[in-house]
Design an enzyme around this catalytic site. Structure first.
Site, PDB file in Angstrom:
ATOM      1  N   HIS A 463     -19.862 -80.813  71.759  1.00 54.16           N
ATOM      2  CA  HIS A 463     -19.641 -82.330  71.594  1.00 54.16           C
ATOM      3  C   HIS A 463     -20.976 -82.795  70.874  1.00 54.16           C
ATOM      4  O   HIS A 463     -20.846 -84.022  70.344  1.00 54.16           O
ATOM      5  CB  HIS A 463     -19.800 -82.938  72.947  1.00 54.16           C
ATOM      6  CG  HIS A 463     -18.880 -84.288  72.940  1.00 54.16           C
ATOM      7  ND1 HIS A 463     -19.126 -85.174  71.691  1.00 54.16           N
ATOM      8  CD2 HIS A 463     -18.009 -84.742  73.680  1.00 54.16           C
ATOM      9  CE1 HIS A 463     -18.352 -86.152  72.138  1.00 54.16           C
ATOM     10  NE2 HIS A 463     -17.731 -85.960  72.991  1.00 54.16           N
ATOM     11  N   THR A 592     -20.731 -93.583  68.973  1.00 47.43           N
ATOM     12  CA  THR A 592     -19.827 -94.059  69.913  1.00 47.43           C
ATOM     13  C   THR A 592     -20.533 -95.403  70.629  1.00 47.43           C
ATOM     14  O   THR A 592     -21.805 -95.306  70.840  1.00 47.43           O
ATOM     15  CB  THR A 592     -19.180 -93.139  70.863  1.00 47.43           C
ATOM     16  OG1 THR A 592     -20.522 -92.703  71.666  1.00 47.43           O
ATOM     17  CG2 THR A 592     -18.567 -92.016  70.412  1.00 47.43           C
TER      18      THR A 592
END
Length: 799
Positions: A463, A592
């Protein structure tokens, strides 16, 4: 060892007569072709860097400017206002540069300067246009003048990184606005006393501590490209010392041909084609609404990247290029070359190479089979083992072959996929992709491609280097290329004839002492305990999809988020802090932001489902909740979110040694409901309505909180929503019944408890006691009673 000999261009031996050289013509030829290929790639990158640097201009526009200037000078019209004459004055005179040549050179120099000035002006205008986000808050179907101007200016086809330097920086929101939005987000979760306490802490922070922290944060935003992304990558991902398996990595899944080697060959070939287009910048940047570009920075590290463990923090190793693939099968590691003669191997050759691996009867070397468990366990033991056992000799050579590979491929021995005759098969599929056996995925690679024995395909992605939409973009390209461009023969094999003279894949050699094997087993015990604690429920809902939701004039994402709030409340009898991932890629190097989707509006609607308000009131509450969610999503995308700002303020306070009870309390709050939508159709390579069998099932992730849920969903096509729900067996809050068995073993039916979305998929739609439905949704079946209304009973048995 014939393949090793072929890799050497020349050998020599010392004899009494002198040195005896032995040249391998084939090896020399391969070296020459590899060098040519490398230089071609460098030239392409240089050309793309130039084209990206001058976008939206082009070399042809430079020629137009030069021709127009020369034509004006020929007609005795000086467009330079005397600058061309001044340039001519500074040029050499006499025989070195005669007058006609002086005029031509000065004209070209002036034209080039004017062209570059125009390029800088255009790029400045682009940045100003891209800094305007008012279009996102406009009513659906309306377009602002700025957006229309942007469409006019972006006519020329851009390259992947054409807009990178024109994208605006992520703005630092005002502290007052962030705190106000934070207090608004926690109001439905706190009683009056706790809310008053939090309000007092927030007021103290805003007046005393925040101004100093905000100044430092603004200073950081001036000298960095993005004031959040570097800290987010380091402190959220790379400094984490717990296992990245389950806790950080995520997965994706898709279907395919039943022949394992053929499917692996087509998929690998398609991914390397994607990498080549990525290197050349030929992939167009993602566009919001089809016109507003998003940042492409995360795509740079998709391939040739691995996470290297460290004692205090991990690092990311990224290579500009690599020409091989690391493959795992039955406990053995292989190195497979992707190029021959400077050309990418076609799928038929790759299928032959993978079949050679599948047919190899050799057993694993001592300690080799479970070696990857080191990447699944705690990070500090892995860092220590890497420094002690893998820093020299054959172990270092083999580890370099894995870490420097384009990506990692697992040819799995199991069979997984959707099968209506096997209940729970999708749950086992999801668990297999998330953690496998804890030693058959290299969790540190940017992504591990998993091809099962029955041809089903999935991936496990690390990730830290990028977020799920980046992998989703690759996934869509791979799926479309595999199915509609490469294809298979009638027998299910790759098209074309393989070249049998290719050297077989190279087995990696390990020399693992007993201490290294003990470290592997210790990491495996940690990883297995974590994997066996994860519960999964993966299912497809096909009663309706985004088509019907949009006809109700509601955002599909808002619709599902409100449904999740209702599901959680029905399960727990209370609300919780809810995380929904949003992107900030409208800004340079954006990643994000959090949408706090548990709002006062959504909780009001949920509570109305357990009361007896008029249908018009329930409809009003639903619309208010959906509009509020959309507003929060827009604010997050445009840099006005809550959590990333508070996260950075907290880091500044730690750097300065400042204690903040408010920030400490905010960052200690658990996300018991963590949600994310998997993007779909980022590439328009095929029509989902025409080819519904090629819809991706999406992917998922583990729960963020030990007593919470992780919910991923993909809205595919007009009539399909696939959910991936994760939780932990060890928490009495999220599961009832017996604990699960060994890793990869599905539980018997009837043991699952906790959050249940599948039964709710019907009940949360029928919100009206009488016809017509206030949401304009048709009555559904079967005859399930959703709620009781003593004062206004539902007359229709269909509800």
């Amino acid at each position: 060892m014939a393949e090793a000999h072929q890799a050497v261009a020349f050998q020599f031996t010392v004899t009494p007569e002198g040195l005896d050289f032995q040249l391998s013509r084939e090896a020399v030829r391969q070296l020459y072709l590899a060098a040519v290929h490398s230089w071609k790639k460098r030239l392409v990158r240089a050309k793309n860097s130039f084209l990206t640097g001058v976008y939206p201009a082009s070399p042809s526009s430079w020629m137009v400017v030069v021709a127009a200037t020369a034509g004006s000078c020929y007609c005795q019209v000086d467009p330079s206002l005397g600058l061309i004459a001044r340039i001519r004055h500074w040029l050499p005179h006499g025989e070195a540069l005669p007058p006609p040549a002086q005029t031509a050179v000065s004209t070209v120099l002036f034209s080039t300067g004017a062209w570059l000035a125009a390029v800088l002006l255009f790029r400045r205008v682009l940045r100003l246009l891209l800094s305007y986000h008012g279009w996102m808050f406009e009513p659906h179907g309306h377009m602002s003048r700025s957006t229309r101007l942007w469409i006019v200016m972006s006519i020329r086809k851009p390259l992947l990184y054409s807009f990178q330097s024109s994208l605006p920086k992520l703005p630092v929101p005002p502290v007052k606005a962030t705190i106000a939005r934070y207090l608004e987000s926690v109001r439905p979760l706190l009683d009056d006393d706790k809310y008053a306490e939090m309000e007092a802490l927030a007021k103290e922070f805003q007046e005393q501590t925040a101004p100093r922290l905000q100044r430092y944060l603004r200073l950081k935003s001036w000298w960095t490209t993005n004031y959040v992304s570097d800290w987010w990558e380091e402190y959220v991902y790379l400094r984490g010392r717990s296992p990245i398996m389950v806790n950080s990595n995520y997965y994706a899944m898709v279907r395919g041909t039943p022949i394992q080697a053929a499917r692996a060959a087509n998929v690998v070939h398609a991914m390397i084609l994607y990498r080549r287009r990525l290197d050349r910048g030929e992939i167009p940047p993602m566009m919001a609404l089809g016109v507003v570009p998003m940042c492409s920075y995360q795509s740079e590290r998709m391939f040739n990247t691995t996470r290297v463990p460290g004692k205090e923090a991990d690092t990311l190793l990224h290579l500009a290029d690599t020409k091989h693939l690391a493959v795992y099968h039955k406990g053995r590691y292989y190195k497979v070359w992707l190029y021959y003669g400077g050309q990418l191997l076609p799928p038929a050759d790759l299928e032959m190479q993978f079949q050679r691996i599948l047919d190899d009867p050799s057993p694993p070397q001592p300690g080799e089979e479970r070696l990857a468990a080191l990447t699944a366990g705690e990070r500090v033991p892995w860092a220590e083992a890497r420094a002690r056992f893998f820093s020299r000799g054959p172990n270092k050579v083999a580890l370099d072959a894995i870490e420097r590979a384009a990506f990692f491929l697992t040819l799995d021995e199991e069979e997984h996929g959707q099968d209506p005759a096997r209940p729970g098969c999708m749950d086992a599929y999801a668990k297999s992709l998330l953690h496998g056996r804890c030693y058959d995925r290299w969790f540190d690679k940017s992504f591990t491609l998993v091809v099962y024995k029955n041809g089903k395909v999935g991936a496990n992605a690390e990730h830290s280097w990028a977020d799920a939409p980046i992998v989703g973009h690759l996934w869509e390209f791979m799926l479309a290329t595999d199915t509609f461009q490469l294809g298979y023969t009638e027998g299910g094999h790759c098209k074309g004839d393989p070249r049998t003279q290719l050297s077989p894949p190279q087995r990696l050699r390990w020399d693992l002492p007993p201490e290294a094997v003990a470290a592997i087993e210790a990491s495996l015990r940690v990883a297995r305990a974590l994997a066996e604690d994860v519960d999964f429920c993966c299912f497809a809902f096909s009663t309706f999809g985004k088509g019907l939701i949009k006809r109700c004039r509601t955002s599909p994402d808002a619709f599902i988020q409100i449904a999740l709030q209702l599901a959680h409340f029905r399960d727990k009898g209370r609300f919780c802090l809810t995380y929904e991932a949003s992107m900030t890629r409208l800004f340079r190097e954006g990643r994000t932001e959090t949408v706090r989707s548990c709002t006062s509006e959504s909780t009001a609607f949920v509570r109305s489902m357990f009361g007896s308000p008029q249908r018009s009131e329930r409809q009003r509450l639903f619309k208010a909740a959906a509009e509020k969610h959309q507003q929060l999503y827009r604010l997050a995308m445009t840099g006005a979110g809550i959590d990333r700002h508070l996260f950075c303020l907290y880091l500044v306070s730690r750097y300065l040694g400042t204690q903040s009870p408010f920030l400490a309390k905010v960052l200690a709050e658990p996300w018991r409901l963590s949600t994310s939508q998997t993007p779909q159709q980022q590439l328009k390579m095929f029509d989902l309505n025409k080819f519904p069998d090629h819809v991706s099932s999406g992917g998922g992730f583990g729960p963020v909180a030990d007593d919470g849920y992780g919910v991923s969903y993909i809205i595919a096509g007009e009539n399909l929503i696939t959910f991936h729900v994760s939780s932990k067996f060890s928490s009495p809050e999220t599961v009832r019944g017996a604990r699960g068995g060994a890793v990869g073993t599905p539980r018997a039916g009837g043991q699952r408890g906790g959050l249940s979305l599948q039964p709710l998929s019907v009940t949360w739609i029928c919100v009206c006691p009488t016809d017509p439905c206030p949401l304009s949704i048709p009555r559904l079946h079967p005859p399930i009673r959703t709620h009781s209304h003593p004062a206004d009973p539902c007359p229709s048995p269909k509800s």
